[in-house]
Design a protein around this motif. Structure first.
Motif, PDB file in Angstrom:
ATOM      1  N   GLY A  66       1.247   5.762  -0.214  1.00 29.11           N
ATOM      2  CA  GLY A  66       0.653   7.093  -0.186  1.00 29.11           C
ATOM      3  C   GLY A  66       1.749   8.142  -0.173  1.00 29.11           C
ATOM      4  O   GLY A  66       2.937   7.818   0.010  1.00 29.11           O
ATOM      5  N   LYS A 101      -6.644   0.960   6.200  1.00 27.87           N
ATOM      6  CA  LYS A 101      -6.686   0.340   4.862  1.00 27.87           C
ATOM      7  C   LYS A 101      -5.671  -0.802   4.777  1.00 27.87           C
ATOM      8  O   LYS A 101      -5.966  -1.862   4.209  1.00 27.87           O
ATOM      9  N   LEU A 103       0.862  -1.180   0.000  1.00 26.52           N
ATOM     10  CA  LEU A 103       0.000   0.000   0.000  1.00 26.52           C
ATOM     11  C   LEU A 103       0.903   1.235   0.000  1.00 26.52           C
ATOM     12  O   LEU A 103       1.960   1.242   0.651  1.00 26.52           O
ATOM     13  N   TYR A 126      -3.253   4.874  -2.411  1.00 27.17           N
ATOM     14  CA  TYR A 126      -4.473   5.158  -1.642  1.00 27.17           C
ATOM     15  C   TYR A 126      -4.298   6.485  -0.899  1.00 27.17           C
ATOM     16  O   TYR A 126      -3.172   6.845  -0.521  1.00 27.17           O
ATOM     17  N   SER A 127      -5.440   7.173  -0.706  1.00 25.72           N
ATOM     18  CA  SER A 127      -5.396   8.437   0.049  1.00 25.72           C
ATOM     19  C   SER A 127      -6.616   8.597   0.959  1.00 25.72           C
ATOM     20  O   SER A 127      -6.645   9.500   1.776  1.00 25.72           O
ATOM     21  N   SER A 128      -7.613   7.790   0.743  1.00 20.77           N
ATOM     22  CA  SER A 128      -8.963   7.822   1.349  1.00 20.77           C
ATOM     23  C   SER A 128      -9.919   8.676   0.542  1.00 20.77           C
ATOM     24  O   SER A 128     -11.132   8.446   0.587  1.00 20.77           O
TER      25      SER A 128
END
Ligand SMILES: Cc1cc2nc3c(=O)[nH]c(=O)nc-3n(C[C@H](O)[C@H](O)[C@H](O)COP(=O)(O)O)c2cc1C
Length: 161
Positions: free
Chosen positions: A86, A156, A84, A117-119
């Protein structure tokens, strides 16, 4: 589960915000998170990390040269594929290029097969479209945002891994 935050910082702003992200990461049970200056990364910890978050100061409207060099020379050796990922930035101005810097880092991560991913808007307010940005003259007002971002990245990572 391990999560690494790596940053470039010359005058301390990006380092401070990396610490806020670590606080947010550590607020999630079962997460072991550490922040490293890109000159001093614990490679074993980074390799074993399920998520990597990279922070840059904005230079000339994009990420810094040291970040570019680090991604080109070090990232591939950290078993980046499948992690993951960011990115975050600090800048002098809201119009100074932080979104450009973050998007360019995220694009580089995609080349390595990382899961960016960043939300976004999926977790409600505060919306974090690409990654959190702090303005150097007012860092304290961004601390909570960076902690929330760290918490969301950790949640996440737990969901995925
Ligand atoms: C060479 C250089 C170029 C910069 N270019 C920009 C820029 O294009 N846009 C901006 O908003 N800030 C720019 N800044 C300001 C830095 O992004 C800002 O001060 C940042 O918070 C510094 O992070 P650090 O304290 O972690 O080194 C620049 C600073 C330097 C030294």
């Amino acid at each position: 589960m391990k999560i690494s935050v790596v940053y470039h910082s010359e005058t301390g702003n990006t380092a401070k915000m990396a610490d806020c992200i670590v606080q947010g990461l550590l607020s999630v049970e079962g997460i072991e998170a550490k922040a490293f200056s890109l000159d001093n990364v614990d490679k074993d910890f980074a390799k074993a990390s399920q998520a990597l978050i990279l922070g840059t100061p904005v230079y000339g409207g994009s990420f810094s040269g040291k970040i570019k060099m680090w991604m080109e020379t070090e990232l591939g050796g950290l078993q980046a594929g499948g992690k993951l990922a960011g990115a975050f930035a600090t800048a002098n101005f809201i119009h100074g290029g932080a979104d450009v810097a973050i998007q360019a880092i995220l694009a580089h991560f995609m080349v390595h097969g990382m899961l960016i991913y960043s939300s976004g808007v999926a977790k409600g307010q505060p919306f974090i479209h690409f990654g959190p940005v702090a303005i150097g003259s007012d860092l304290p007002s961004f601390e909570e945002l960076f902690k929330i971002y760290g918490q969301r990245m950790a949640e996440k990572a737990k969901e995925l891994f």
